[in-house]
Design an enzyme around this catalytic site. Sequence first.
Site, PDB file in Angstrom:
ATOM      1  N   ARG A 262       0.884  -1.159   0.000  1.00  0.00           N
ATOM      2  CA  ARG A 262       0.000   0.000   0.000  1.00  0.00           C
ATOM      3  C   ARG A 262       0.916   1.201   0.000  1.00  0.00           C
ATOM      4  O   ARG A 262       1.696   1.412   0.934  1.00  0.00           O
ATOM      5  CB  ARG A 262      -0.905  -0.019   1.240  1.00  0.00           C
ATOM      6  N   ASP A 264       1.744   5.028   0.199  1.00  0.00           N
ATOM      7  CA  ASP A 264       1.154   6.179   0.874  1.00  0.00           C
ATOM      8  C   ASP A 264       1.056   7.391  -0.050  1.00  0.00           C
ATOM      9  O   ASP A 264       2.026   7.756  -0.729  1.00  0.00           O
ATOM     10  CB  ASP A 264       2.002   6.527   2.100  1.00  0.00           C
ATOM     11  N   VAL A 266       0.234   8.782  -2.974  1.00  0.00           N
ATOM     12  CA  VAL A 266       1.031   8.913  -4.200  1.00  0.00           C
ATOM     13  C   VAL A 266       0.714  10.196  -4.958  1.00  0.00           C
ATOM     14  O   VAL A 266       1.464  10.584  -5.856  1.00  0.00           O
ATOM     15  CB  VAL A 266       0.872   7.692  -5.125  1.00  0.00           C
ATOM     16  N   GLU A 301      -2.698   4.819  -2.043  1.00  0.00           N
ATOM     17  CA  GLU A 301      -3.556   5.835  -1.438  1.00  0.00           C
ATOM     18  C   GLU A 301      -3.492   7.032  -2.378  1.00  0.00           C
ATOM     19  O   GLU A 301      -2.404   7.518  -2.703  1.00  0.00           O
ATOM     20  CB  GLU A 301      -3.070   6.231  -0.053  1.00  0.00           C
ATOM     21  N   PHE A 328     -15.847   7.356  -0.750  1.00  0.00           N
ATOM     22  CA  PHE A 328     -16.866   6.461  -0.201  1.00  0.00           C
ATOM     23  C   PHE A 328     -16.979   6.676   1.308  1.00  0.00           C
ATOM     24  O   PHE A 328     -18.080   6.791   1.856  1.00  0.00           O
ATOM     25  CB  PHE A 328     -16.515   5.002  -0.510  1.00  0.00           C
ATOM     26  N   HIS A 329     -15.839   6.732   1.969  1.00  0.00           N
ATOM     27  CA  HIS A 329     -15.802   6.972   3.417  1.00  0.00           C
ATOM     28  C   HIS A 329     -16.477   8.294   3.767  1.00  0.00           C
ATOM     29  O   HIS A 329     -17.313   8.363   4.679  1.00  0.00           O
ATOM     30  CB  HIS A 329     -14.355   6.981   3.895  1.00  0.00           C
ATOM     31  N   HIS A 330     -16.129   9.359   3.048  1.00  0.00           N
ATOM     32  CA  HIS A 330     -16.663  10.679   3.375  1.00  0.00           C
ATOM     33  C   HIS A 330     -18.178  10.717   3.194  1.00  0.00           C
ATOM     34  O   HIS A 330     -18.916  11.241   4.051  1.00  0.00           O
ATOM     35  CB  HIS A 330     -16.010  11.746   2.496  1.00  0.00           C
ATOM     36  N   HIS A 393      -6.828   4.445   9.826  1.00  0.00           N
ATOM     37  CA  HIS A 393      -5.922   5.118  10.759  1.00  0.00           C
ATOM     38  C   HIS A 393      -5.959   6.633  10.586  1.00  0.00           C
ATOM     39  O   HIS A 393      -5.903   7.379  11.561  1.00  0.00           O
ATOM     40  CB  HIS A 393      -4.490   4.600  10.579  1.00  0.00           C
ATOM     41  N   VAL A 396      -9.412   8.299  11.800  1.00  0.00           N
ATOM     42  CA  VAL A 396      -9.540   8.223  13.257  1.00  0.00           C
ATOM     43  C   VAL A 396      -8.437   9.070  13.900  1.00  0.00           C
ATOM     44  O   VAL A 396      -8.697   9.999  14.653  1.00  0.00           O
ATOM     45  CB  VAL A 396      -9.463   6.764  13.751  1.00  0.00           C
ATOM     46  N   ASN A 398      -6.408  11.319  12.804  1.00  0.00           N
ATOM     47  CA  ASN A 398      -6.275  12.741  12.495  1.00  0.00           C
ATOM     48  C   ASN A 398      -7.373  13.586  13.128  1.00  0.00           C
ATOM     49  O   ASN A 398      -7.413  14.801  12.923  1.00  0.00           O
ATOM     50  CB  ASN A 398      -6.239  12.957  10.976  1.00  0.00           C
TER      51      ASN A 398
END
Length: 607
Positions: A262, A264, A266, A301, A328-330, A393, A396, A398
């Site tokens: 994964r 970070d 990019v 990411e 999607f998360h937001h 991570h 949560v 941040n």
Amino acid sequence: MTINPLNMQPGITFLANRKAIVILWAPYARKVAIVLPEKQLTISLKKKDRGYWELESDQIQPNDRYKFLLDDKELPDPASKSQPDGVHGASQAIDLQATAWSDQNWQNPPLAEYIIYELHTGTFTPEGTFKSIEHKLAYLKNFGITAIEIMPVAQFPGERNWGYDGVFPYAVQNSYGGHQGLMELVNACHKAGLAVILDVVYNHIGPEGNYFNEFGPYFTDKYHTPWGNAINFDDAWCDEVRNYFILNVLMWFRDFHIDALRMDAVHAIKDFSPKHILQEMKEAVDDLVAETGRAHYLIIEFDLNDKRFIDPIEKHGFGMDAQWIDEFHHALRVTAGGERNGYYSDFNGIAHLAKAYQDAYVYDGQYSQQRLKTFGTKTDNPGQQFVVFSQNHDHVGNRMLGERSSTLFSFEMQKLMAGAVMVSPYLPMLFMGEEWSEQNPFLYFVSHTDKELIEAVRKGRKEEFAAFHAEGEAPDPQAETTFKQSKLNWESLDKGQHKTMLHYYKTLIALRKKLPALHSLNRKNLTVDFNEQQQTLQLHRWEAGQHVYCFLNFSKEQQPLVFTTGHNDLKVVLDSSATEFKDTSEKQGYLTTPETIQPESIIIYTN
């Protein structure tokens, strides 16, 4: 022998004849030597083309401590495989081929089979080591996980860090168990039937213990990132910098048997070369796969909604196998009643969640008020190229107080959010502890030794929340208590609502694996409808004659079930409001009927 540094890892590599090959890139140095203090030995390296220095020697043995002497300055190896005394200490020569592996029959599953569990080594267990993770693998496998994602392990200052302050990309954090501990963990994961994703950072190098500028132009001032000057992927001398990071990718796959990386943020990698560094990494990985027959994946990411990054190379893309999709998360968090400030301000809730299910990118050519520009491209890429989650991570940790969903949303809403992720046509990812509604926060923590840097980090954390979270003081990131607060509480696992939540997650994941319509990630076999007033959403997915209807009610009221097709032959396969999934401490205020869906719940029907 003639050494080609472009085909061999930088640093120290041991050959089958036990001789050591030493390669260092230091184009500005006038003379270079390797110093072995325990042997009171100094050996000069020979200067080669393109700024490389080389040595072949039988006087260097595995586990020897060493530093490089550049002109008159002693420095640790920028490609060190081990820093047993921390980021400012001597490097240690490591033979990466000495480990005995037993995973010869392991087959990395297709990416579409990944159900990902993100964990932080230092806080996942009380011990905070690779070895202690091994003792939890049976637990992870039992509730349905197929791949663990380990937050960065490149050597960082001290013993407490998220990992994104790493300064030795080739060295594994000593306090976690070093290279041997990570290798043993990967071997144990494969024995347990779990794939391993490793989080790596190629967009910056951390501040403390960063000696790269002493060796050569690893950075460029052409571009800047949130963490300082960008890594030099397209300026003068960039070929050797690119080679350093490409070989790092190959090391994790070849020598550590890692299944996927994964990568970070990019979007913070600045590269205007004719061939982007990500494409070059992908081509190198493809060559390795052809050589070994083992599959490996590159997951990024990435928040630019630019499908070129995940399009195949033959379609003029960079060839990345998958990307995290924060949108999607937001959209999910706003729909669930979460805050709407900061980066959430661009999301309107259930309409955008419906679009995320349908189109993957919420912004695929619309004007973004938060970015103040038209943003994104449309994508028809398959579902397995997108990783979705209800928390991770970043989102949560941040937060000022590091609150998890368990303290921000009701028990019922947590289940609904988990269901929303699991019924998507994308790769689901959990953040450690969410499956039992962990109450402890995940805070931001460091263990720097530079006093000025410590104060700068403290100040930066306070300023970061100016546009975001409410009142109060941010916990001190340098304090050991901040780190300890962030450890999972495994003692709660078998108690009350935590036991119930774990049972729910296990049931939900098993259902995703069992039902072809959920298991398939065919984005074309999907329709979505929503009712903004009622705050309900219906997701219809199908595969090979099986149809699944997912009803999601984000409101705090009972709502009518509205089928868009005949439903007499349908059966309920999961109802998050069912008694077996209830928190017994909450009041039972509604009577379930076949025509209604409970507040903050998900019902799944199939034919």
